[in-house]
Write a protein that holds these residues in place. Sequence first.
Motif, PDB file in Angstrom:
ATOM      1  N   ARG A 127      -0.484 -13.615  -1.263  1.00 23.13           N
ATOM      2  CA  ARG A 127       0.382 -14.477  -0.454  1.00 23.13           C
ATOM      3  C   ARG A 127       0.064 -15.961  -0.632  1.00 23.13           C
ATOM      4  O   ARG A 127       0.941 -16.811  -0.457  1.00 23.13           O
ATOM      5  N   SER A 187       4.168  -6.903  -3.808  1.00 19.56           N
ATOM      6  CA  SER A 187       4.415  -7.810  -2.692  1.00 19.56           C
ATOM      7  C   SER A 187       4.977  -7.032  -1.511  1.00 19.56           C
ATOM      8  O   SER A 187       5.734  -6.077  -1.685  1.00 19.56           O
ATOM      9  N   PRO A 213       6.720  -8.527   1.521  1.00 20.92           N
ATOM     10  CA  PRO A 213       7.164  -9.711   2.272  1.00 20.92           C
ATOM     11  C   PRO A 213       7.492  -9.440   3.726  1.00 20.92           C
ATOM     12  O   PRO A 213       7.490 -10.367   4.546  1.00 20.92           O
ATOM     13  N   HIS A 266       4.560 -14.838   1.054  1.00 18.62           N
ATOM     14  CA  HIS A 266       4.654 -13.781   0.043  1.00 18.62           C
ATOM     15  C   HIS A 266       4.552 -14.382  -1.350  1.00 18.62           C
ATOM     16  O   HIS A 266       4.760 -15.584  -1.555  1.00 18.62           O
TER      17      HIS A 266
END
Length: 402
Positions: free
Chosen positions: A256, A282, A284, A290
């Motif tokens: 992140r 990832s 998010p 992210h």
Amino acid sequence: MAFSLLVKNARTRFSGGKLLSIGIEGEKIAAVGENLPEGGAAQVIDAEGRLVTESFVNGHLHLCKVYTLEMVGQDALSSYHGGSMGGAMTAIEQASRVKDNYDEKWIIENVRKACRLAQKYGNTHIRAFADTDTKAKLEGVKALIKAREEFRDIVDLQVVAFPQDGVVRDPGAEDYIRKALELGADVVGGIPWIEYTDADMQEHIDRMFALAKEFNRDVSMLIDDAGDPGLRSLEMLAVKTLKEGWQGRVTAQHCRAMAMYREPYFRKILALLQKASIGLVSDPQTGPLHARVRDLYDSGVAVALGQDDIADAYYPFGRNNMLEVAFLAVHLLWMTTFSDMEIIYDLITTNAAKAMGIRGHVLEPGGNADLVVLNAGDVYHAIWEHEAPFRVIRKGKDVTLQ
């Protein structure tokens, strides 16, 4: 030509609107084409014009912690979800309270519930993290290994032995990682950014790589999961991967801090990721920052999406439904055009498989017969509605949860 399973009247993402048949023999796709012979097939599924694709791949799930939010409380949520994520390390320390009472007996019941959801939503491959440290000991690992065997014909669990509280700052954790690998854990985990100094971060990575090489295991590490552009463990991981010749066998989760990198440094990291063939997952939906997903994808990095958490100290929701994760990612990444959504779909299917080192996860002759027949005719509607699939096919068999 006789098939063990035939899916007819199927749309695919690249069939140009034509309805195709998909012939399966054993655990592999034998043929894809128009009007394949139906006679002799042991089972026939009529897709009735629905979209058929590769099944879903979840590149990151803390499976030993699912459904523990109400056990541990909500203070970690506030710490982790602060706008700059400056309290991420505090959140990890708060969340660790759940391990005071870790026991395989109750963990396995939660894991089974999550695996049944994976079956329902066509999620056939999961990289499953189990806290493996001086608090959790081997309780989570044992539960996940047990579930891996119970659900092996439905979902492929890659069990990650994960030192959640660090290695240098948690003396003894390394020994538990070794024991977990001896028990049969599939992947060596890590979280180097949580160590107090850069030197300790490097030592963390070095120790985990030593185990990975000794046991010939892939590596999957949570990296730079805080709002601090000064964190450098992703660079350390990439350099170590190249040094040890572990290209294509390493996955980085979260990253992140990348959202705060200056452009020249990001470009340097991008080059290292490409050179080291590191996959990146990832999540998010579980934090306000992210990784730069679109830039990574456009540069050829094997980037994927993950569920990350299901009702634990870091995230209060989650159903092991990767179409739901995709729906959230469309908004959070502002990838709202139809072409963007096709990319998002790659991140929960084919690209995610590449990030996890899964070979043959592609809808073509010779590919693995792990498929979903969706309750939609195209990717746009599939993501919009994020319903459970009409049919789930795993290893060439219909495993749809009735």
